[in-house]
Write a protein that holds these residues in place. Structure first.
Motif, short mmCIF file in Angstrom:
data_model
loop_
_atom_site.label_atom_id
_atom_site.label_comp_id
_atom_site.label_asym_id
_atom_site.label_seq_id
_atom_site.Cartn_x
_atom_site.Cartn_y
_atom_site.Cartn_z
N TRP A 254 0.93 -1.31 0.14
CA TRP A 254 0.11 0.13 0.10
C TRP A 254 1.05 1.31 0.07
O TRP A 254 0.75 2.19 -0.77
CB TRP A 254 -0.96 -0.07 1.21
N VAL A 257 2.68 2.48 -3.38
CA VAL A 257 1.71 3.34 -4.26
C VAL A 257 1.31 4.56 -3.85
O VAL A 257 0.41 5.14 -4.42
CB VAL A 257 0.80 2.51 -5.11
N HIS A 258 1.66 4.96 -2.57
CA HIS A 258 1.13 6.36 -2.17
C HIS A 258 2.33 7.13 -1.84
O HIS A 258 3.39 6.66 -1.56
CB HIS A 258 0.26 6.03 -0.70
N ASN A 259 2.15 8.25 -1.58
CA ASN A 259 3.00 9.30 -1.16
C ASN A 259 3.20 9.34 0.32
O ASN A 259 2.10 9.55 1.16
CB ASN A 259 2.85 10.90 -1.44
N TRP A 260 4.26 8.87 1.01
CA TRP A 260 4.13 8.33 2.35
C TRP A 260 5.22 9.54 3.05
O TRP A 260 6.46 9.07 3.34
CB TRP A 260 4.54 7.00 2.74
N HIS A 267 -2.05 10.88 2.43
CA HIS A 267 -1.10 10.34 1.56
C HIS A 267 -1.61 9.99 0.25
O HIS A 267 -2.28 8.78 0.17
CB HIS A 267 -0.69 8.87 2.43
N PRO A 268 -1.59 10.87 -0.70
CA PRO A 268 -2.25 10.66 -2.01
C PRO A 268 -1.61 9.36 -2.78
O PRO A 268 -0.39 9.22 -2.75
CB PRO A 268 -1.98 11.91 -2.84
N PHE A 269 -2.41 9.07 -3.53
CA PHE A 269 -2.16 7.79 -4.33
C PHE A 269 -1.23 8.32 -5.53
O PHE A 269 -1.52 9.24 -6.29
CB PHE A 269 -3.32 7.26 -4.82
N GLY A 271 0.45 5.78 -8.08
CA GLY A 271 0.57 4.83 -8.73
C GLY A 271 2.19 4.41 -8.86
O GLY A 271 2.50 4.08 -7.83
N ASP A 479 8.53 6.06 1.28
CA ASP A 479 7.49 5.22 0.03
C ASP A 479 8.35 4.75 -0.84
O ASP A 479 8.20 3.46 -1.47
CB ASP A 479 6.82 6.39 -0.59
#
Lengths: 510, 355
Positions: A254, A257-260, A267-269, A271, A479
């Motif tokens: 998870w 594929v998100h900004n962490w 935490h936007p996706f 891709g 990420d």
């Protein structure tokens, strides 16, 4: 549902109820008791010695009473339910007469039965009933009874543990009468006790239902019964695996594929952005290549280990001692190995360079030179793994029946043919196992790099796991690190699949 | 094909255990000799000494004209069939049979031809592509035999090759092995603890005990003229009957009595085969009581107890006319009693000496 089955279920429920109520009553009683002795403490504290009414703990007999008055020192008072209360005498304001006592702390008495007497009696009665029922019914009641008995044991054990905590958390042992404030701890939570009991009760009901269902299925569908049994057996392990392995891995996917950003609240996706980033990162490719080169130490070590095993398989004097010596490095801590080898490989003070100097050869900065750092690490890994691989090979060799080698001798095979045509093919499963697990482990390799080179010099020993570690904990790019971990995970999955296939492909031996 | 000669062969293991004690034995060219004896008697050790898997402490092993005592196994030209067959589990039956040829660097077409021939001889040519794990016990046995015969060795060694088979397959394989021996005309040394196997298959049987050969001879010679009580007891099923007593010069007197022309007056043991006991009226005979009647069809085994306490077994043709509890008289067929010295079990009389 037959009569016997109904009876079994009812009996199991009954047993369970007795057990729960018994231990529950016991727990609540003990906590209540502890609270009351704490009350006495507070009273003594509040009046600073002018205790309005004697605050002796309950259940003091005349002898203990007298002892307390005479001795003026802490006294252990036994509670009939397994809790000891350590009391100290309280004197009046003139410090003259002992007018009472306070409980200093309480503790769980060793060897106290974890189960209250009434509960035990009820259990015995239920058991007698159960035995009666058994004579008319088949396996059903017995299974239910065994299940309920196991539950009773579990409940008793948990409650005993909880009682210990409750008793000991009443006050610290070192508390002295002079500083009674320190004794004022939060009381053990009744809510907590209630929660534990409720959980136990629910688990118990579920378990009894399962046992009953199990008994009901027994006669009819053995397959179902076996399946359920198997699932029950692996349930603890499965739960652990789900919680501590599967869930984190899923979380890892998870994150990848998100900004962490640790500081950001959302935490936007994104891709596959992180994957594109690492694909464009030459350091990542460098680490991957280093890892592949590093893994080469595995087959090299295997050859050495097989040679060692062939020697150590001979029936010679002192061979067992030698086996232990070869195996020892594997048992040593990797960090310790790394530190020792760091010294052995040291440019100025290392044993290796001292030997080179003695031979009038130039010194080498083993760990400081990009050309030699990775081979040096491989050497250390090989040294550490040799013993393990040797033992596995030794086991493989000793599993080859002596008659086979004798047959080969009679068939005309010389030593080399015996090895090539009989020993080596029969060791093939062992070799495959060692190679694949060895490579998998080599990709996990982190400790040596972390301790000896920190990926240097100039990324010469930068392997994937170290790269991930640095990205996550030094650059705080969790990420991106997660994306790298996903790549590593897929790589290892492929290797593991390969291993499974070869293991499955092996024909059963005669 | 060659003759095998063992002379004064001894083997003392580390720790002083005597495995083989001064054994001399010859197996003629093309002969089938069985070594038989209880477990631990040294018969397998002899086989391993001949094969070269053990080194003797003393003595020599000759195969044909060659002294092979100190040669490695592969230079001895012997083939061995192991009790558990010792087939290579990672090779197919074809590769197993061809193994001895392959390690001798024989050309592939020749290997293929000889493997096919051996497989056809043992009727396993349909199983050539299987792995040993996919074979039954009897089939593994055949594959191991094929591997032994494929290289046409000077000598075949068998180490209890039938003991892992079930009774039916064992009886069948027994006959096949004899036929195979006749066909190949090969010299064979066969080790077994089963005296029936030894008696039915071998031309010559050597009975062993405690590392020594007690007696060697044709099966019927061992049966009829055992040199010692131990051999008399080991050979024959059911076991020979024995009673103790004395010899008086012309007779044996004991729980059973019979004529026995033995010079010495001595403590002795009389041994009588079950078929040499005659049951009848108790006149002029030792009285006994029937304890068990075992009808076997063509014959019956009658177990009885003498008045003096000894248990005997008698073999009678057809159906026995007695029942458990009947009183009978027991006599020894004249000339068929064997007398042994009580002290060391040595034979006192030759049977045919009796009048």
């Amino acid at each position: 549902m037959t009569r016997a089955e109904i009876r079994a279920a009812v009996l199991a429920m009954l047993l369970w109820a007795v057990a729960t109520v018994g231990v529950g009553w016991r727990t609540l009683h003990s906590i209540d008791h502890a609270d009351r002795s704490r009350e006495a403490l507070f009273r003594a504290h509040a009046s600073q010695g002018r205790v309005p009414s004697p605050a002796f703990p309950e259940n003091l007999d005349a002898r203990e009473h007298a002892a307390l008055r005479q001795e003026e020192r802490p006294l252990v008072v036994h509670d009939p339910h397994g809790v000891e209360i350590i009391t100290a005498p309280v004197k009046d304001t003139e410090d003259w007469e002992i007018i009472g006592a306070v409980g200093l702390y309480s503790r769980w008495r060793e060897r106290a039965a974890p189960v209250a007497a009434p509960a035990m009696v009820a259990l015995l009665a239920a058991l007698v009933l159960l035995l009666g029922a058994r004579s008319v019914a088949s396996a059903g009641p017995r299974a239910a009874g065994v299940g309920a008995l196991a539950l009773f044991g579990a409940a008793a054990a948990v409650t005993a543990l909880q009682l210990r905590f409750a008793a000991v958390s009443l006050a610290p042992r070192e508390a002295a009468p002079a500083s009674l404030e320190r004794l004022a701890l939060p009381p053990p939570s009744l809510a907590f006790a209630a929660l534990v009991l409720a959980l136990l009760a629910v688990a118990g009901a579920l378990a009894v239902a399962a046992v009953h269902w199990h008994a009901r299925q027994a006669g009819r569908r053995a397959r179902v019964r076996e399946t359920i049994g198997a699932w029950l057996f692996i349930a603890p392990s499965l739960g652990h695996l789900l919680l501590f392995t599967i869930a984190p891995v899923a979380f890892l996917f998870w994150i990848s594929v998100h900004n962490w950003d640790l500081l950001a609240s959302d935490h936007p996706f994104v891709g596959l952005a992180h994957f594109r980033e690492i694909a464009a990162d030459p350091l990542f490719w460098r680490a991957l290549r280093n890892g592949l080169v590093y893994a080469l130490y595995v087959p090299v070590t295997m050859v050495a280990a097989l040679a060692a095993a062939l020697v150590l398989d001979q029936p010679l004097r002192g061979i067992k001692v030698l086996r232990v010596v070869v195996f020892l490095p594997y048992v040593a801590s990797t960090v310790a190995i790394a530190l020792v080898w760091q010294w052995l490989l040291h440019r100025d003070f290392g044993l290796l360079n001292a030997a080179l100097t003695a031979l009038h050869l130039p010194r080498v900065d083993w760990l400081g030179n990009p050309a030699t750092a990775l081979p040096a690490l491989m050497l250390v890994s090989a040294w550490g793994q040799l013993g393990y691989m040797m033992v596995v090979y030794l086991a493989g060799l000793q599993a080859i029946p002596a008659a086979l080698l004798e047959a080969a001798r009679l068939d005309g095979a010389d030593a080399w043919q015996r090895f090539r045509l009989v020993v080596w093919p029969m060791l093939r499963p062992v070799s495959t196992y060692l190679l694949l697990t060895g490579i998998i482990w080599s990709f996990h390799g982190f400790t040596l790099v972390y301790v000896m080179t920190e990926g240097g010099p100039s990324h010469a020993t930068d392997v994937l796991v170290y790269r991930i570690y640095q990205t996550a904990w030094e650059f705080r790019r969790f990420d991106v690190a997660a994306a790298m971990s996903v790549v590593l995970c897929l790589l290892l999955l492929v290797l593991t699949a390969l291993q499974w296939r070869t293991v499955k492909g092996e024909p059963a031996d005669a | 094909m060659a003759e095998l000669r063992l002379s004064h062969l001894s083997k003392v293991f580390a720790g002083g255990v005597v495995g083989v004690d001064d054994v001399s034995l010859a197996v003629g060219e093309g002969a089938f000799t069985a070594l038989v004896g209880p477990s631990g008697c040294g018969k397998t050790t002899i086989l391993r000494l001949v094969a070269g898997l053990e080194e003797p402490t003393d003595g020599s092993v000759h195969i044909g004209p060659r002294d092979v005592t100190w040669l490695p196994p592969r230079e001895r030209d012997v083939a061995m069939v192991f009790q558990n067959y010792a087939l290579y589990p990672h090779l197919t039956v074809r590769e197993n049979i061809g193994f001895p040829l392959r390690v001798r660097k024989i050309a592939a077409p020749e290997v293929a031809r000889r493997v096919r021939k051996a497989a056809e001889l043992l009727e396993i040519d349909a199983l050539l592509e299987r792995k040993p794990a996919q074979l039954s016990g009897g089939q593994r046995q055949r594959a191991a035999l094929a591997r032994a015969i494929v290289r046409e060795p000077a000598l075949f060694l068998f180490d209890e090759p039938l003991s892992n088979l079930d009774a039916q397959v064992r009886a069948q394989t027994r006959a096949e092995l004899v036929a195979l021996h006749r066909r190949l005309g090969a010299t064979m040394l066969y080790v077994t603890h089963d005296q029936v196997e030894a008696m039915t298959m071998a031309q010559s049987v050597a009975v062993m005990a405690k590392g020594r050969v007690l007696q060697e001879g044709a099966p019927m010679t061992l049966y009829r003229e055992p040199a010692s009580l131990a051999v008399a007891r080991f050979i024959g099923s059911p076991s020979i009957n024995t009673v103790t007593g004395r010899t008086t010069g012309t007779r044996f007197e004991g729980a059973l009595s019979c004529d026995a022309r033995v010079a010495a007056h001595a403590e002795a043991v009389l041994a009588v085969r079950p078929e040499h006991l005659v049951l009848g009226p108790a006149i002029d005979a030792s009285p006994a009581i029937i304890t068990l009647v075992e009808p076997l069809g063509p014959e019956s085994l009658v177990r009885l107890r003498l008045r003096s306490g000894e248990d005997l077994v008698a073999r009678v043709a057809g159906e026995a006319p007695w029942h458990v509890g009947d009183d009978v008289g027991v006599r020894v067929v004249p000339g068929e009693g064997l007398c042994f010295r009580a002290s060391d079990g040595a034979r006192l009389s030759a049977r045919r000496d009796a009048p």
